[in-house]
Design an enzyme around this catalytic site. Structure first.
Site, mmCIF file in Angstrom:
data_model
loop_
_atom_site.group_PDB
_atom_site.id
_atom_site.type_symbol
_atom_site.label_atom_id
_atom_site.label_comp_id
_atom_site.label_asym_id
_atom_site.label_seq_id
_atom_site.Cartn_x
_atom_site.Cartn_y
_atom_site.Cartn_z
ATOM 1 N N ALA A 113 2.989 3.823 -1.917
ATOM 2 C CA ALA A 113 3.154 4.330 -3.285
ATOM 3 C C ALA A 113 4.629 4.562 -3.635
ATOM 4 O O ALA A 113 5.029 4.429 -4.794
ATOM 5 C CB ALA A 113 2.370 5.634 -3.446
ATOM 6 N N HIS A 114 5.441 4.924 -2.632
ATOM 7 C CA HIS A 114 6.875 5.146 -2.884
ATOM 8 C C HIS A 114 7.546 3.840 -3.302
ATOM 9 O O HIS A 114 8.329 3.787 -4.244
ATOM 10 C CB HIS A 114 7.570 5.674 -1.629
ATOM 11 N N LYS A 115 7.227 2.778 -2.538
ATOM 12 C CA LYS A 115 7.789 1.462 -2.874
ATOM 13 C C LYS A 115 7.372 1.043 -4.276
ATOM 14 O O LYS A 115 8.168 0.516 -5.054
ATOM 15 C CB LYS A 115 7.213 0.393 -1.926
ATOM 16 N N ARG B 210 16.339 -2.306 -1.565
ATOM 17 C CA ARG B 210 15.202 -2.737 -2.401
ATOM 18 C C ARG B 210 15.653 -2.995 -3.828
ATOM 19 O O ARG B 210 15.253 -3.992 -4.433
ATOM 20 C CB ARG B 210 14.093 -1.669 -2.360
ATOM 21 N N ASN C 276 0.838 -1.202 0.000
ATOM 22 C CA ASN C 276 0.000 0.000 0.000
ATOM 23 C C ASN C 276 0.869 1.247 0.000
ATOM 24 O O ASN C 276 0.372 2.347 0.208
ATOM 25 C CB ASN C 276 -0.897 0.008 1.252
ATOM 26 N N ASP D 2 9.091 -6.686 2.605
ATOM 27 C CA ASP D 2 9.112 -6.133 3.959
ATOM 28 C C ASP D 2 10.516 -5.627 4.227
ATOM 29 O O ASP D 2 11.505 -6.319 3.938
ATOM 30 C CB ASP D 2 8.687 -7.156 5.010
ATOM 31 N N TYR E 273 12.944 6.713 6.338
ATOM 32 C CA TYR E 273 14.184 7.130 7.005
ATOM 33 C C TYR E 273 15.240 7.663 6.023
ATOM 34 O O TYR E 273 16.361 7.961 6.448
ATOM 35 C CB TYR E 273 14.759 5.937 7.789
ATOM 36 N N ASP E 274 14.889 7.792 4.747
ATOM 37 C CA ASP E 274 15.881 8.221 3.736
ATOM 38 C C ASP E 274 16.631 9.505 4.088
ATOM 39 O O ASP E 274 17.838 9.586 3.837
ATOM 40 C CB ASP E 274 15.213 8.376 2.359
ATOM 41 N N PHE F 106 11.558 8.378 0.872
ATOM 42 C CA PHE F 106 10.530 8.333 1.914
ATOM 43 C C PHE F 106 11.138 7.751 3.188
ATOM 44 O O PHE F 106 12.316 7.374 3.216
ATOM 45 C CB PHE F 106 9.324 7.509 1.439
HETATM 46 P P1 ITT Z 1 3.717 -2.069 2.762
HETATM 47 O O1 ITT Z 1 3.775 -3.018 3.945
HETATM 48 O O2 ITT Z 1 2.322 -1.700 2.377
HETATM 49 O O3 ITT Z 1 4.531 -2.526 1.593
HETATM 50 P P2 ITT Z 1 5.122 -0.266 4.561
HETATM 51 O O4 ITT Z 1 5.410 1.207 4.496
HETATM 52 O O5 ITT Z 1 4.392 -0.797 5.763
HETATM 53 O O6 ITT Z 1 4.381 -0.664 3.208
HETATM 54 P P3 ITT Z 1 7.454 -1.863 5.298
HETATM 55 O O7 ITT Z 1 6.723 -2.462 6.435
HETATM 56 O O8 ITT Z 1 8.245 -2.752 4.429
HETATM 57 O O9 ITT Z 1 6.486 -1.021 4.359
HETATM 58 O O10 ITT Z 1 8.460 -0.732 5.767
HETATM 59 C C1 ITT Z 1 8.577 -0.331 7.096
HETATM 60 C C2 ITT Z 1 9.018 1.094 7.176
HETATM 61 O O11 ITT Z 1 10.421 1.147 6.905
HETATM 62 C C3 ITT Z 1 8.380 2.072 6.207
HETATM 63 O O12 ITT Z 1 7.160 2.537 6.685
HETATM 64 C C4 ITT Z 1 9.440 3.160 6.160
HETATM 65 O O13 ITT Z 1 9.346 4.006 7.286
HETATM 66 C C5 ITT Z 1 10.727 2.360 6.290
HETATM 67 N N1 ITT Z 1 11.294 2.080 4.962
HETATM 68 C C6 ITT Z 1 11.061 1.009 4.165
HETATM 69 N N2 ITT Z 1 11.758 1.110 3.026
HETATM 70 C C7 ITT Z 1 12.457 2.266 3.098
HETATM 71 C C8 ITT Z 1 13.353 2.939 2.243
HETATM 72 O O14 ITT Z 1 13.658 2.452 1.044
HETATM 73 N N3 ITT Z 1 13.855 4.098 2.654
HETATM 74 C C9 ITT Z 1 13.546 4.628 3.848
HETATM 75 N N4 ITT Z 1 12.705 4.074 4.717
HETATM 76 C C10 ITT Z 1 12.161 2.893 4.348
#
Ligand code: ITT
Length: 193
Positions: free
Chosen positions: A10-12, A177, A8, A68, A150-151, A148
């Site tokens: 959008a950045h991912k 990723r 869910n 994840d 912690y970037d 997005f």
């Molecule tokens: P989905 O489960 O819907 O895919 P999410 O935001 O909950 O989305 P995650 O559980 O994988 O995704 O990620 C946990 C958190 O880690 C996310 O909310 C961000 O704060 C951080 N995060 C994940 N990927 C990141 C990235 O590439 N850069 C910076 N922070 C990241």
């Protein structure tokens, strides 16, 4: 090829689509009529990635994958890790998460951290997992507007700028990723289950 991505975020979605390229069209849960939040109740990235992918597969029967990701900070014993999304609050509040991380690292000299992504892919019901890691460090104030989460606080090893100061292509070329998704692409292109 169409494939369903259990996210869910959008950045991912944008990051993953950029690495997959034009040969793959990503479908979202919403495209399949699934609008509720997909549960993530496991205590590992591997468990949550698998849980999210199975949740969609059980409801659609379509090939799908989930990502994840956690930020693992050495001086915090690997926290926030699997709790990265809800570190400071119950929601996905990036600003509050970053503020809490900086508070917890106040006066701490060891700033080593890494992002770790686990992707679970379900192809014909068979599960495959891929891991991508990028090592780096947490700086003491946020810099940059790209990306997005912690970037703005994360500087990857070998660089002097944060992920939030990089273009999407630059981040994808070295990120957790990006590394995991390139393994996913190799599996999808290999054409056999
Ligand atoms: P989905 O489960 O819907 O895919 P999410 O935001 O909950 O989305 P995650 O559980 O994988 O995704 O990620 C946990 C958190 O880690 C996310 O909310 C961000 O704060 C951080 N995060 C994940 N990927 C990141 C990235 O590439 N850069 C910076 N922070 C990241």
């Amino acid at each position: 090829m169409k494939i369903l991505f259990a996210t869910n975020n959008a950045h991912k979605l944008a990051e993953v689509q950029a690495v997959l390229g034009d040969g793959f069209q990503l479908l979202t849960p919403r495209d399949c009529g699934i609008t509720e939040e997909i549960p993530e109740t496991c205590d590992t990235l591997e468990g949550n990635a698998s849980q999210k992918a199975h949740y969609l597969y059980d409801r659609t029967g379509l090939d799908c994958f989930a990502d994840d990701t956690g930020l693992e900070v050495a001086a915090l014993g690997g926290a926030p890790g699997v709790h990265s999304a809800r570190y400071a609050t119950d929601g996905h509040n990036f600003i509050k998460n970053n503020e809490l991380l900086l508070r917890n690292l106040e006066g701490v000299a060891d700033r080593r951290a890494r992002f770790r992504t686990v992707i679970a892919l379900l192809l014909g019901g068979q599960e495959y997992q891929f891991e991508g890691i990028v090592e780096g460090r947490i700086i003491d104030h946020a810099i940059g507007c790209e990306g997005f989460g912690y970037d703005p606080l994360f500087v990857p090893d070998g660089f002097s700028k944060t992920f939030a100061e990089m273009t999407p292509d630059e981040k994808n070329s070295i990120s957790h990723r990006g590394r995991a998704v390139r393994q996913l692409v190799a599996r999808l292109k290999s054409g056999f289950y």
